[in-house]
Design an enzyme around this catalytic site. Structure first.
Site, mmCIF file in Angstrom:
data_model
loop_
_atom_site.group_PDB
_atom_site.id
_atom_site.type_symbol
_atom_site.label_atom_id
_atom_site.label_comp_id
_atom_site.label_asym_id
_atom_site.label_seq_id
_atom_site.Cartn_x
_atom_site.Cartn_y
_atom_site.Cartn_z
ATOM 1 N N GLU A 99 52.872 27.839 48.395
ATOM 2 C CA GLU A 99 53.744 27.696 47.224
ATOM 3 C C GLU A 99 54.915 28.681 47.278
ATOM 4 O O GLU A 99 56.013 28.351 46.863
ATOM 5 C CB GLU A 99 52.945 27.841 45.930
ATOM 6 N N TYR A 141 55.411 30.125 37.826
ATOM 7 C CA TYR A 141 55.156 28.944 38.639
ATOM 8 C C TYR A 141 53.971 29.155 39.581
ATOM 9 O O TYR A 141 53.055 28.334 39.647
ATOM 10 C CB TYR A 141 56.412 28.546 39.449
ATOM 11 N N ASP A 176 58.191 24.252 38.374
ATOM 12 C CA ASP A 176 59.280 24.791 39.201
ATOM 13 C C ASP A 176 60.533 23.952 38.955
ATOM 14 O O ASP A 176 60.564 23.114 38.048
ATOM 15 C CB ASP A 176 58.871 24.825 40.677
#
Ligand code: ADE
Length: 345
Positions: free
Chosen positions: A41, A124, A142
């Site tokens: 991520e 996020y 996001d």
């Protein structure tokens, strides 16, 4: 516009079903390990999937778990990150790994609130780790998700402002179908990557086209709204290409937080700053331009000779070809590295 829980939940179910049938097979979708998800991520936040695919597995081979990342020299981490850009991400990843190892026995917390206490884990990432690794029914919002949901639900508030972000996050939370948060969060990322693109709506492929407000109201071009953004500043920069005895002068950028901190470069200075005195020989040997988020460097590289008797500053060293290959350099140095490759023995 007010939406009922039922409407929101149904849309979430349609998206999750669509993802289950159409989602791409990506390496980070095979793991539920919080460390591996975190790495993916962080890489994916500002970098395209195609690029991340080249970095993700080699990075995990080099640093297979929190402990190996925490224990590695920073320079090794930056080297594994070389070419991905936004190097702060790599430094924060390592700082977070160190905090997790030192203060929490290398064990990830499983809620967004606790995850956010780790350096480098923001809203996020906290949402993605809590949901994708631990199955917590929380959204992960996001830039892609801001775009997708502001279009679907016709959110007019600017998404780069707290009220717009909050409106999106609240709707996302209410959309999550019970027991399916993993597919749901992945579906929003997938829709944002393949269908609901910046400036483009591929409505023929969209599983929620029938309920998308932006499509119905002809607003796919205007949503998401953003408040006025500052233009990046253009900076002219001189770069010194100094070869001596088959090696070239390089410098390590200092500062913990600054642009490209910790990476190596050919020394240079912004126009108007008073740096070293050099005798430049003629025209630039290399011209290059590099666009960062808030800044553009327009660079001219001059070949210069090392003045006899000058002392080497502590942040500088002489590099041969092997050094250039092993040390981490930012993408902004690409043209100069190519020049060095041709001009040192
Ligand atoms: N972008 C951010 N997270 C992602 C994910 N898990 N899969 C694909 N693209 C992403």
């Amino acid at each position: 516009m007010k939406y009922s829980d039922k409407t929101l939940r149904e849309a979430g179910t349609v998206l999750s079903d669509w993802f289950d049938g159409n989602g791409r097979d990506l390496p980070w979708r095979h793991t539920r390990d919080p460390y591996e998800i975190w790495v993916s991520e962080v890489m994916l936040q500002q970098t395209r999937v195609e690029t991340v695919l080249r970095y993700y597995e080699p990075f995990l081979e080099a640093f297979p778990d929190l402990h190996s990342l925490a224990a590695a020299p920073e320079e090794a981490v930056l080297k594994a990150w070389e070419g991905l850009g936004y190097y702060r991400r790599a430094r924060y990843l390592q700082r977070g790994a160190r905090v997790l190892c030192e203060n929490r026995n290398g064990i990830f917390p499983d809620t967004p609130e606790e995850l956010k206490k780790i350096p480098g884990i923001g809203d996020y990432c906290a949402g993605s780790i809590a949901s994708l690794a631990f199955g917590k029914e929380v959204p992960a919002v996001d830039g892609n998700v801001l775009r997708v949901l502001s279009r679907i639900w016709g959110i007019e508030a600017p998404v780069d402002r707290p009220e717009g972000k909050k409106a999106v996050a609240d709707l996302a939370a209410r959309m999550i179908p019970p027991g399916r948060v993993w597919s749901f969060n992945q579906s929003l990322m997938e829709l944002g990557a393949l269908v609901c693109l910046p400036g483009v709506c591929r409505e023929d492929r969209c599983p929620v086209r029938e309920l998308c407000r932006a499509r119905m109201e002809g607003k796919t071009d205007t949503l998401p709204r953003r408040s006025a953004r500052k233009q990046p500043e253009t900076i002219r920069r001189t770069v010194w290409l100094c070869v001596r005895d088959g090696r070239i002068l390089i410098r390590r950028r200092s500062g913990d937080e600054g642009l490209l901190a910790g990476l190596w470069e050919f020394p240079g200075e912004d126009e108007g700053s008073h740096g070293w005195k050099w005798d430049r020989n003629g025209d630039p040997a290399v011209r290059a331009r590099h666009v960062f988020t808030h800044r553009i460097w327009e660079m001219e590289g001059y070949e210069v000779s090392w003045p006899e008797g000058r002392k080497l500053p502590p942040d500088c060293r002489w590099a041969d070809r092997d050094d250039l290959a092993l040390l981490p350099f930012p993408g902004a140095m690409k043209a100069f590295l190519a020049w060095a490759d041709e001009n040192i023995d």
